[in-house]
Scaffold this motif. Sequence first.
Motif, PDB file in Angstrom:
ATOM      1  N   GLN A 129       0.785  -1.139   0.260  1.00  0.00           N
ATOM      2  CA  GLN A 129      -0.382   0.148   0.150  1.00  0.00           C
ATOM      3  C   GLN A 129       0.381   0.790   0.209  1.00  0.00           C
ATOM      4  O   GLN A 129       0.600   1.934  -0.601  1.00  0.00           O
ATOM      5  CB  GLN A 129      -0.864   0.033   1.437  1.00  0.00           C
ATOM      6  N   VAL A 130       1.932   0.991   0.519  1.00  0.00           N
ATOM      7  CA  VAL A 130       3.051   2.729   0.851  1.00  0.00           C
ATOM      8  C   VAL A 130       3.681   2.706  -0.592  1.00  0.00           C
ATOM      9  O   VAL A 130       3.506   3.788  -1.117  1.00  0.00           O
ATOM     10  CB  VAL A 130       3.746   2.366   2.226  1.00  0.00           C
ATOM     11  N   ARG A 131       4.125   1.413  -1.032  1.00  0.00           N
ATOM     12  CA  ARG A 131       4.924   1.431  -2.531  1.00  0.00           C
ATOM     13  C   ARG A 131       3.263   2.521  -3.269  1.00  0.00           C
ATOM     14  O   ARG A 131       3.573   3.355  -4.257  1.00  0.00           O
ATOM     15  CB  ARG A 131       5.537   0.402  -3.391  1.00  0.00           C
ATOM     16  N   HIS A 132       2.410   1.916  -3.437  1.00  0.00           N
ATOM     17  CA  HIS A 132       0.928   2.037  -3.982  1.00  0.00           C
ATOM     18  C   HIS A 132       1.180   3.692  -3.836  1.00  0.00           C
ATOM     19  O   HIS A 132       0.687   4.174  -5.793  1.00  0.00           O
ATOM     20  CB  HIS A 132      -0.283   1.225  -3.818  1.00  0.00           C
ATOM     21  N   GLN A 133       1.031   4.055  -3.591  1.00  0.00           N
ATOM     22  CA  GLN A 133       0.657   5.989  -2.633  1.00  0.00           C
ATOM     23  C   GLN A 133       1.831   6.171  -3.035  1.00  0.00           C
ATOM     24  O   GLN A 133       1.671   7.444  -3.618  1.00  0.00           O
ATOM     25  CB  GLN A 133      -0.068   5.331  -1.251  1.00  0.00           C
ATOM     26  N   MET A 134       2.772   6.266  -3.074  1.00  0.00           N
ATOM     27  CA  MET A 134       4.070   6.741  -2.861  1.00  0.00           C
ATOM     28  C   MET A 134       4.230   6.640  -4.729  1.00  0.00           C
ATOM     29  O   MET A 134       5.184   7.436  -5.658  1.00  0.00           O
ATOM     30  CB  MET A 134       5.929   5.783  -2.827  1.00  0.00           C
ATOM     31  N   SER A 194      -3.613  11.297  -5.017  1.00  0.00           N
ATOM     32  CA  SER A 194      -3.620   9.594  -2.958  1.00  0.00           C
ATOM     33  C   SER A 194      -4.406   9.654  -2.155  1.00  0.00           C
ATOM     34  O   SER A 194      -4.577   9.942  -1.061  1.00  0.00           O
ATOM     35  CB  SER A 194      -2.229   9.983  -3.226  1.00  0.00           C
ATOM     36  N   PRO A 195      -5.559   9.320  -2.536  1.00  0.00           N
ATOM     37  CA  PRO A 195      -6.512   9.316  -1.057  1.00  0.00           C
ATOM     38  C   PRO A 195      -5.975   7.886  -0.429  1.00  0.00           C
ATOM     39  O   PRO A 195      -5.838   7.432  -1.257  1.00  0.00           O
ATOM     40  CB  PRO A 195      -7.532   8.611  -2.109  1.00  0.00           C
ATOM     41  N   PRO A 196      -6.123   7.683   0.906  1.00  0.00           N
ATOM     42  CA  PRO A 196      -5.461   6.939   1.703  1.00  0.00           C
ATOM     43  C   PRO A 196      -6.118   5.802   1.374  1.00  0.00           C
ATOM     44  O   PRO A 196      -5.806   5.122   2.313  1.00  0.00           O
ATOM     45  CB  PRO A 196      -5.600   7.477   3.114  1.00  0.00           C
TER      46      PRO A 196
END
Length: 52
Positions: A3-8, A17-19
Motif C-alpha cells: 500500500q505504501v509503495r502504491h501511494q508513493m 493519493s486517497p488513503p
Amino acid sequence: MAQVRHQMRRIARGSRSPPNTHPAFALISEQRKQRRALRRYRAWLSAAQGTA
C-alpha cells in the motif's frame, strides 16, 4: 508495504493519493509491477552478458 509503495508511485506521478486504497488491489498491483521489472532486468542482463 504494498500500500505504501502504491501511494508513493501515485504521488510521484503527480496523481491524487486517497488513503483508502484496497490492500488486495495494492498487493496484486505491486506483484505485477515487480514481475514485469524482473522480466525486463533478466532480458537486459542476458543481453549485456552476450555483448561483453
